[in-house]
Enzyme design. Structure first.
Site, PDB file in Angstrom:
ATOM      1  CG  HIS A   9      38.176  33.485  44.061  1.00 11.93           C
ATOM      2  ND1 HIS A   9      38.949  32.973  43.038  1.00 11.93           N
ATOM      3  CD2 HIS A   9      38.213  34.843  43.926  1.00 11.93           C
ATOM      4  CE1 HIS A   9      39.449  33.984  42.336  1.00 11.93           C
ATOM      5  NE2 HIS A   9      39.013  35.125  42.841  1.00 11.93           N
ATOM      6  CG  ASP A  55      40.693  35.947  38.913  1.00 11.41           C
ATOM      7  OD1 ASP A  55      40.505  37.162  38.769  1.00 11.41           O
ATOM      8  OD2 ASP A  55      40.867  35.438  40.046  1.00 11.41           O
TER       9      ASP A  55
HETATM   10 ZN    ZN Z   1      38.705  38.374  40.343  1.00 11.57          ZN
END
Ligand code: ZN
Length: 455
Positions: free
Chosen positions: A268, A319
């Protein structure tokens, strides 16, 4: 020796006509440009390396599309996480195998050839380790074998619920470990993947919330050359909490306290100021971007333009697996920039190269580095892991080769992925995984068990 012939193939030097490849022992024995097909060769229109998927929590595929109804007044990441914990609590080893096999088969159908599984569902539901601490890793390895995808397994170390070594919550009981327990888990995980061709083992401190600085230092010493993955700066609350704890923002803290280098993948890294962006770009680490999940969870938008301009390296991951599509991750990465900057082709490096080519090239190199292997490539000696695109897809009609990636990534999407090979084995034909019917049947059975448990 198996032979394949492509009308056009993306070689390291660029699109090349009439390429014949021969596969032996899971690798590309030869790659011949300008060669005619031979009798018995499979023939395909467009061949290119498949992409690495650097960040997955496979079990979360089972909640895709099931959390799209607002809860409480202001639904956010933290409320979503509570629902995700309910699923995490219920998943048994056989369920994990079936759910992960489905997610991995979908990844292959969508153009991914390797997955980085950020795996934190370790303990039995009562919080005690299984008799074999690698029990759940065995399920993931079986799912990788069922689907054929190449696996980089990243067992997660998780000890705390917040900055300053806050005690874990009940919902985190299946994730939590001591350092000794983690050592046993890592051994069990290594055994679990030992039969998988090309599998890689890394370490994954979950986040700065979940580990102490002492843990972090210990963890990076356990497998000295292996990939290190960590979630960081996904949410603004995490940035505020980190600042309150340490006087630094999360990425800044990591750069100051850990030796962040090419081994690292910062997953991220959404919320960085200008100085953090430049420093992370200079570190050699990969920023692991998950644009679909980051959009779904309301995380924010990664500062991709300044990061790439400073020489930063990125890869993409699916993810939470709410949608699985390599092209959509790249497209959404670019679209996030366009929407906020009100410009087009923001992430193109120059006028000479299409935006799609730049994004694909970055994700190939960054994903390979993050997952502890060479970037996928059509060159002699490399693993025979590649995909073919369907030239009959309308979005590819009349496309010149230098527009293939633009048409695929911006127009056709995953529907144009025709064939997929990993380690020389064909896994997807005509867009469909060869074991699709069985994998879906097993998945449905697992979902049925989970629903029965929660009823
Ligand atoms: Zn993750």
């Amino acid at each position: 020796m198996t032979g394949l012939w492509f009308r056009q193939a993306l070689l390291p030097e660029g699109w090349t006509a009439s390429v014949r490849v021969a596969i032996s022992g899971g690798r590309l024995a030869t790659v011949e440009p300008g060669a005619p097909p031979r009798a018995g060769d499979q023939r395909h229109a467009i061949g290119l390396p498949g992409l690495p998927n650097l960040h997955s929590h496979a079990f979360q595929r089972a909640m895709a599309g099931r959390a799209e109804r607002r809860v409480a007044g202001a639904d956010d990441f933290w409320l979503w996480r509570e629902r995700m914990y309910q699923l995490a609590q219920a998943v048994q080893p056989e369920d994990l195998r079936a759910i992960a096999a489905l997610a991995y088969a979908e990844m292959l159908q969508a153009g991914f050839v390797r997955v980085g599984e950020f795996h934190y569902l370790h303990n039995a539901p009562d919080g005690r380790p299984y008799a074999d601490p690698g029990e759940m890793a065995i399920s993931l390895a079986a799912a990788a074998a069922d689907s054929g995808i190449a696996l980089t397994l990243l067992p997660v170390f998780y000890a705390h619920s917040g900055f300053g070594a806050a005690a874990p919550t009940d919902g985190q009981a299946r994730f939590v470990n001591s350092l000794d327990g983690y050592g046993r888990l890592l051994e069990g995980s290594g055994r679990a993947i030992s039969g998988l061709e090309g599998a890689v083992l890394g370490v994954a401190p979950h986040s700065l919330r979940a580990v102490t600085p002492e843990h972090l230092a210990e963890l990076t010493r356990l497998l000295p050359a292996a990939p290190v993955h960590i979630h960081v700066a996904e949410q603004t609350r995490e940035v505020e909490d980190c600042f309150a704890w340490s006087g630094r923002r999360p990425v800044d803290w990591l750069l100051a306290h850990a030796q962040i280098d090419r081994r690292w993948c910062l997953v991220h890294a959404t919320h960085m100021d200008a100085a953090e962006t430049l420093a992370l770009a200079a570190s050699g680490a990969i920023a692991g971007l998950c644009p679909i999940t980051e959009a779904n969870l309301g995380d924010g938008i990664f500062p991709a333009e300044p990061f790439l301009a400073a020489g930063g390296q990125i890869g993409v991951g699916s993810d939470a697996n709410v949608r699985i599509d390599a092209t959509e991750e790249l497209r959404l990465l670019e679209y996030g920039q366009r929407l906020t900057q009100r410009r087009r082709n923001v992430l193109a490096e120059s006028a000479d190269e299409p935006t799609a080519d730049r994004l694909y090239r970055a994700a190939l190199a960054g994903g390979g580095q993050a997952l502890g292997c060479d970037p996928p490539a059509l060159r002699p000696g490399a693993p025979a892991s590649f995909i073919s695109l369907d030239a009959e897809h309308p979005a590819l009609a009349d496309a010149p080769p230098d527009e293939y990636l633009s048409r695929w990534i911006f127009a056709a999407g995953r529907a144009a992925v025709d064939g997929v090979w990993v380690g020389g084995r064909q896994l997807v034909a005509e867009g469909r995984h060869l074991r699709w019917t069985q994998i879906v049947s097993d998945y449905r059975a697992a979902i049925g068990r989970l629903r029965a448990d929660s009823a």
